[in-house]
Each structure stands twice: as structure tokens, then as C-alpha cells.
Design a protein around this motif. Sequence first.
Motif, PDB file in Angstrom:
ATOM      1  N   LYS A   5     126.644  50.102 -20.378  1.00  0.00           N
ATOM      2  CA  LYS A   5     127.365  49.787 -21.602  1.00  0.00           C
ATOM      3  C   LYS A   5     128.565  50.688 -21.848  1.00  0.00           C
TER       4      LYS A   5
ATOM      5  N   ASP B 208     131.665  51.016 -20.694  1.00  0.00           N
ATOM      6  CA  ASP B 208     132.979  50.403 -20.938  1.00  0.00           C
ATOM      7  C   ASP B 208     133.021  49.686 -22.285  1.00  0.00           C
ATOM      8  N   GLN B 209     131.914  49.037 -22.670  1.00  0.00           N
ATOM      9  CA  GLN B 209     131.860  48.363 -23.967  1.00  0.00           C
ATOM     10  C   GLN B 209     131.971  49.365 -25.109  1.00  0.00           C
TER      11      GLN B 209
ATOM     12  N   GLU C 200     135.599  50.677 -25.299  1.00  0.00           N
ATOM     13  CA  GLU C 200     136.500  49.644 -25.828  1.00  0.00           C
ATOM     14  C   GLU C 200     136.283  49.448 -27.327  1.00  0.00           C
ATOM     15  N   PHE C 201     135.024  49.455 -27.742  1.00  0.00           N
ATOM     16  CA  PHE C 201     134.704  49.263 -29.155  1.00  0.00           C
ATOM     17  C   PHE C 201     135.257  50.406 -29.999  1.00  0.00           C
TER      18      PHE C 201
ATOM     19  N   SER D 276     139.924  55.008 -25.813  1.00  0.00           N
ATOM     20  CA  SER D 276     139.916  55.075 -24.341  1.00  0.00           C
ATOM     21  C   SER D 276     140.954  56.051 -23.802  1.00  0.00           C
TER      22      SER D 276
ATOM     23  N   HIS E 167     125.508  50.371 -29.946  1.00  0.00           N
ATOM     24  CA  HIS E 167     125.127  49.686 -28.706  1.00  0.00           C
ATOM     25  C   HIS E 167     123.694  50.003 -28.270  1.00  0.00           C
TER      26      HIS E 167
ATOM     27  N   LYS F 228     129.760  43.766 -35.819  1.00  0.00           N
ATOM     28  CA  LYS F 228     128.723  44.207 -34.875  1.00  0.00           C
ATOM     29  C   LYS F 228     127.344  44.111 -35.513  1.00  0.00           C
TER      30      LYS F 228
END
Length: 422
Positions: free
Chosen positions: A139, A141-142, A145-146, A150, A175, A201
Amino acid sequence: MAYPAISIQEMSKVYRIDPATGGAASRTLQEDLVDFARRPLRRSASSRKQEIWALRDVSFDVQEGEVIGLIGRNGAGKSTLLKVLSRITEPTSGYADINGRVGALLEVGTGFHTELTGRENIYLSGAILGMRRSEIERKFDQIVEFSGVSQYIETPVKRYSSGMAVRLAFAVAAHLDPEILLVDEVLAVGDASFQKKSLGKMSEVAESGRTVIFVSHNMGAIKNLCTRAILLDGGEVLADGDVNSVVQQYLVSSSENGEWHTEIAERTDRQGSGKLRFTGFQLLGLQESVVDAAVAGESIDFALSYRRSSDTFQSARIMIWLRDAFTKGLLRFGTDLTGQDFESLPQEGRIICHVPRFSLRSGRYYIDLGADVDGVKADRVIRAVTLDVMGGDYYGSGKIPTHPNDGDVLCDHEWTVEIIEE
């Protein structure tokens, strides 16, 4: 027979405060040794520990897949209950049976270390929150990004702004993938844009079939995400049932004991002839119950008490202006607009302005009051009352405008498509 995901039975939590130390009875070993040496000097004082009941005989079940809103004033016991369910603290009496893996978003930023980079803190915080390393890697990268950071993911967190750190911390917590999720007031993080993303979310989590207990002071979020609500007061369950009725009960119970804003009568900075003067103000909800906030999309009544002179008159016009913090006019309610100017009024009474569907989004606004008698200004009270508005599901879609450019006024609308034949 299906067992509930969470079953809480007669749960109580008592904190014992030691007057001799000014704090909780449980302390460090060093503090206990020092206290032992001093004890003969203040034996009588230290023996009288005060008890504070954070929870008292709380009982309810949560079925699998249910999303429950836990509401109440500060100090009602909401956070204590979630800490007990998360096994951070033990109950004094009673118990809770939990069937499923529990994840908790109790404090944004848990496990963050300012000397570590954003990347390193994702792994550290994720591990503390109960995520496996393989899950974090999957998770990663998610999460990045969220969070929207970055560009700075290899930078130590101590160089982040407070907003960047909060966004990254929430992104990690959001997440989690447990069967049961406990959420404590995490939607008030970051700027308006990020709060909108956070609410989205949480909507995904609520619709995924997971069991959720959600604590928030945002009644709009509670009503959008939950179908059932539990109201705590003084550590006890005051109400448990349909989210709309329980939220309404909470708004009524927190309405300053139903008192009028009578300070309006004492205002000396008003203008007008005084032939009619406002003496008080109330917000009324369902069944004329006094509330301390309006909810977007729901009915609200503005109740104005007044006193007028004994002079006869032919026409009395009443007006209410709603303004933002910069005094910009947003809405005006007026008897002239509806063709209801009064030809007669008792010398003292109450005038009600009924709004079937309140159309301002969540925020803080200000109310100006005005009255004209026979076309002449009789009373003007600027910023007579502060009006708090809670977000509601105005459009019935679960979507709430949150960006500053979305404006403050809500309006019913719908979309259609027409085929143009050549």
C-alpha cells in the motif's frame, strides 16, 4: 446464530485521582518512592482518593458491518470507550467481546519520529498501528499519493510543515484494513481540500462492509456515514437508535439549557426609533426544541422575541440577514419578500421565521436583525447572534461541498441529457 462483532456488557472505567499529587493514582516507580518517604507527613490527605467515572455501566452490541456514530460532549467518555476496546486501557468492571481484527485511528501521528524520513515513518507508524510489512509495502504508493507529500518522502519529518505531517500520518492510518475499525475524530485534520478527501476515504470504509465505531463532533459526517448513533453523557448511554433522532437529541441537550439570547435586549449599539425592539433569540428544531446549531438541508426556526411601543401602526416589516465573517451578505429572510408584513402585533410576543430546508453549508455565520414600522427603521441589531451550521446531506447524495471555491449557499438542482437530432 450470528454473533455481534462487538458486545459490551456493563462496562465501567474509574480513574482515581490523588489529591496529594494532583494526578492519577498510578504513577512512575520514582514518584511512588518519593511519595512513600513523604507519606507519614500527609497520610490523611493521600488516603482520600477522588473517583472519576469515565464510563458507567455501558452496554450495547454492534453487529457485523454496522457503522455506528458515537457522539457526546467533551468528557462524555467516547475516547475512553475506544481506548478500552483497543486494549490501551483495561475496564474497571464489565467486559467487551470482540470478534475480528481491530484497527484503531485514535490519534493521528501515532509512532511518528521527527528525525526519520517520511518513508521510514510510514513503515514505523504502520507497524505500530498493526500493519504487516508486506501490507505496508503493498500500500506504500497509495499512502504516498493520498498524502500528497511524494516530493518530500525522503526528507526528515522535522522539516515538514505541520499540515504535511498530519496528512502523511492520516494517510497511513486511513489505509488500515481491519475487520473492525475504531475512529476517533480524525476528519478534522489538514486543510479543507484534504478534509474532503478524508471524508471520502471514510465513506469508502463505511460502504465496504466493515464494522465501524466512529467518534466525531461533526454531525454532518455522523449523519452521512452512520445509520445508528449512540449518545454518551457523563460516561453513560443517554440514547441509542436511529442516527437522525439521536443527533437531534444531542443538539437539544447541548443547547445551553434552552436559554434565550437575552443579551440582545441590552445592546446599546442598535439603531432605530425603538417603536419595535428585539429582546431575545432562539433556534428551534423539531417540535420546537431549542438547538444551538442549524444543520444544512434540515428545517430550522428563527424565534425572535420583541417588545413594541403602544403607538398604532399600519405595517411592521421583520428582516433577518445572514452574513459571513467579512460581513458579506449571504441570505436575507424578510416578511416583505414573502408578502407577510404585519398589520398588527401584540405589544410583546415572539415572531417565528420557518426555513424548511436550510441552505448554507457548515461553518460559522452571523445574524443581523431588522424591523421597520410604517417604512421607518425601528430596530437594527448588527451581529446580534452567532450562528453555527453543521454539514448535512443537503443533496441526498452523501456529498458535502468543502472547497472554499464551492461557495457557502446550497441550492437544489438536477442534471439531464438531451439528444440533438440532426
